[in-house]
Every structure is written in C-alpha cells, then in structure tokens.
Design a protein around this motif. Structure first.
Motif, PDB file in Angstrom:
ATOM      1  N   PHE A  13      46.469  41.479  38.462  1.00  0.00           N
ATOM      2  CA  PHE A  13      45.419  42.231  39.138  1.00  0.00           C
ATOM      3  C   PHE A  13      45.015  43.448  38.320  1.00  0.00           C
ATOM      4  O   PHE A  13      45.868  44.106  37.701  1.00  0.00           O
ATOM      5  CB  PHE A  13      45.894  42.743  40.501  1.00  0.00           C
ATOM      6  CG  PHE A  13      46.144  41.665  41.523  1.00  0.00           C
ATOM      7  CD1 PHE A  13      45.170  40.728  41.832  1.00  0.00           C
ATOM      8  CD2 PHE A  13      47.353  41.599  42.192  1.00  0.00           C
ATOM      9  CE1 PHE A  13      45.396  39.743  42.787  1.00  0.00           C
ATOM     10  CE2 PHE A  13      47.593  40.630  43.147  1.00  0.00           C
ATOM     11  CZ  PHE A  13      46.609  39.696  43.438  1.00  0.00           C
ATOM     12  N   MET A  49      46.898  43.999  47.920  1.00  0.00           N
ATOM     13  CA  MET A  49      46.056  43.035  47.209  1.00  0.00           C
ATOM     14  C   MET A  49      46.615  41.633  47.353  1.00  0.00           C
ATOM     15  O   MET A  49      45.863  40.662  47.511  1.00  0.00           O
ATOM     16  CB  MET A  49      45.925  43.438  45.739  1.00  0.00           C
ATOM     17  CG  MET A  49      45.004  44.629  45.525  1.00  0.00           C
ATOM     18  SD  MET A  49      44.523  44.875  43.793  1.00  0.00           S
ATOM     19  CE  MET A  49      46.088  45.408  43.106  1.00  0.00           C
ATOM     20  N   PRO A  56      40.970  42.646  44.381  1.00  0.00           N
ATOM     21  CA  PRO A  56      41.073  43.173  43.019  1.00  0.00           C
ATOM     22  C   PRO A  56      39.701  43.182  42.350  1.00  0.00           C
ATOM     23  O   PRO A  56      38.794  42.448  42.757  1.00  0.00           O
ATOM     24  CB  PRO A  56      42.001  42.169  42.328  1.00  0.00           C
ATOM     25  CG  PRO A  56      41.710  40.880  43.035  1.00  0.00           C
ATOM     26  CD  PRO A  56      41.440  41.256  44.463  1.00  0.00           C
ATOM     27  N   GLY A  59      41.273  39.319  38.486  1.00  0.00           N
ATOM     28  CA  GLY A  59      42.644  38.850  38.530  1.00  0.00           C
ATOM     29  C   GLY A  59      42.812  37.447  39.068  1.00  0.00           C
ATOM     30  O   GLY A  59      41.844  36.758  39.425  1.00  0.00           O
TER      31      GLY A  59
END
Length: 246
Positions: A13, A49, A56, A59
């Motif tokens: 991420f 996340m 993100p 990612g």
C-alpha cells in the motif's frame, strides 16, 4: 482447521495522510503478524486499509489466491466482501444494544436476524461468555468486552482478523489471562491475525512474525528472536529488551 491456519496474504500500500507517507509491503505465509512501532508510524492506518475503511492511493492486497485490492485493475472490494474482520481500539461496541444484539448486528451474508442471534448465542457459549448475552456493554468488564468484540468479529467467520491493541485497556491480571485466551481461540478456530501491540508478550504468545514500522515504512521484519538479537532501531531494541508490563 489446518488449512485455514495456512491462509496466506500479501499487502502493498501507498498513501499520504497529512505528513505521514505510507509505503508498505508485508506478507504472511499463514503465521500471525504483529505490527510494532512508535505512535504515528502507520500501524492503525495499515489495519484500516486492509479492512477497507481507508482506500490506498495505490497497491495490492490478496488473501490466499483472491485479490481484494488491485488499484492497477481498478479493484477495491468493499469491507463486507473481503472476509476480513477488524476489532478497533475501544472495541466499538454499541452501548444501546445488549451483547447478543451487538453480535446479531454484524452483517452475515444470507442469514436472517433470528439466524444471526442463534449463531451469536452459540459463539458466545464457545467463548465461555454465554452468560453475557443479555448484558449491556456498559456493565461489562474490560475482559468481558474484549470477548464480546472478538465474538462479533468471529461471527462472520473471517479468514483474517485485524486487532488494534486489543489488550491495552485491561489491567495486568486481565491482560495476562486474555493474552492466553486470545491465542487459544485463534488457534482453535484456525484464524490468522494481524495485531498492533506495544507489548512483546503479545508477540510471543502468538509466535507472530514481526513488522516494525517507523514513519510509514517497514524498518525491520522477522521473528521476535531475530529482532531482539539484532534490532535495527532504538525503538525495536527497547521494545524487546526493556521490562514489559505483565
């Protein structure tokens, strides 16, 4: 259970939040993972996340062979479709609902509210907390609230459980018993976890792979023994070698 314990995941991420620039790459071959680091290093943001609360900027996130996030392919699954459960700091239980209704509130695909209540009662009994079903959250001890929060996460049968400092609010005696309890429950249900912690004893209880974060970056990874023997930063050295609270 054995197959579930082997569930692997991979996450990469990037995201900028204020002055924090996250650029993280982590993975697990089926072992538990512990996230350590100073306050503000990005540990909670990473969990959010993974849970789907924060998108993100770029990612990938895969769980087993299933892609949950792939920004290059414009794929970002919503939280309820990820098979991931998140227990935040403070547990986020509803004070206006009793324990059984807190659990039944969790979205479980294709189950009616009555069916969720039946499953919730069974799960509470498995966790040794069946007697709490009618209690309201404000009447629970910290250890009891942790069991309820864990049960609410487990009712969805997640493949990955995210825990943000789950024992931090407890006193020393409760923390000792809950540390062993959490380890036993995850093992018995075959669930892999990612835990944010400030106590080396939590890492050791889960035999977790450790990722040390500072300023949004991974500064060291490995076993507790490896980081303790060869710490890359003063924080890591203090985390593993200073006396810990019980």
């Amino acid at each position: 259970m054995v197959e579930a314990l082997k569930m692997s995941w991979y996450a990469r991420f990037t995201r900028t939040l204020g002055t924090l620039e996250l650029d993280l790459e982590l993975s697990s071959a089926g072992e538990h993972v512990a996230l350590i680091g100073p306050n503000g290093s990005g540990k909670t943001t990473l969990l959010r996340m993974m849970a789907g609360a924060y998108p993100p900027q770029s990612g990938q996130f895969t769980l087993g062979t299933r892609a949950l996030v792939d920004t290059e392919a414009d794929l970002v699954l919503p939280p309820e479709e990820r098979g991931v459960a998140y227990v935040p700091q403070g547990f986020a239980l509803f004070p206006h609902l009793n324990v059984i209704d807190n659990l039944a509130f969790a979205r479980v695909e294709l189950l009616s509210k009555h069916a969720r209540r039946v499953r919730a009662q069974g799960l509470l009994s498995e966790l040794g907390a069946g007697h709490l079903a009618g209690s309201f959250i404000q009447h629970l001890s910290s250890g009891e609230a942790q069991k309820v929060a864990l049960a609410r996460a487990l009712i969805r049968a997640p493949k990955l459980l995210l825990l943000d400092e789950p024992l931090a609010a407890m006193d020393a005696q409760v923390r000792r018993s809950m540390r062993a309890y959490l380890s036993e429950q995850l093992a018995s249900k075959g669930i892999v976890s990612v835990i944010v912690t400030h106590d080396a004893r939590d890492v050791l209880a889960l035999n977790a792979k450790v990722y040390a974060l500072e300023k949004g970056k991974v500064v060291q990874e490995g076993s507790a023994a490896e980081l303790s023997d060869r710490p890359a930063t003063p924080f890591i050295a203090e985390f593993f070698n200073s006396p810990q609270h019980p």
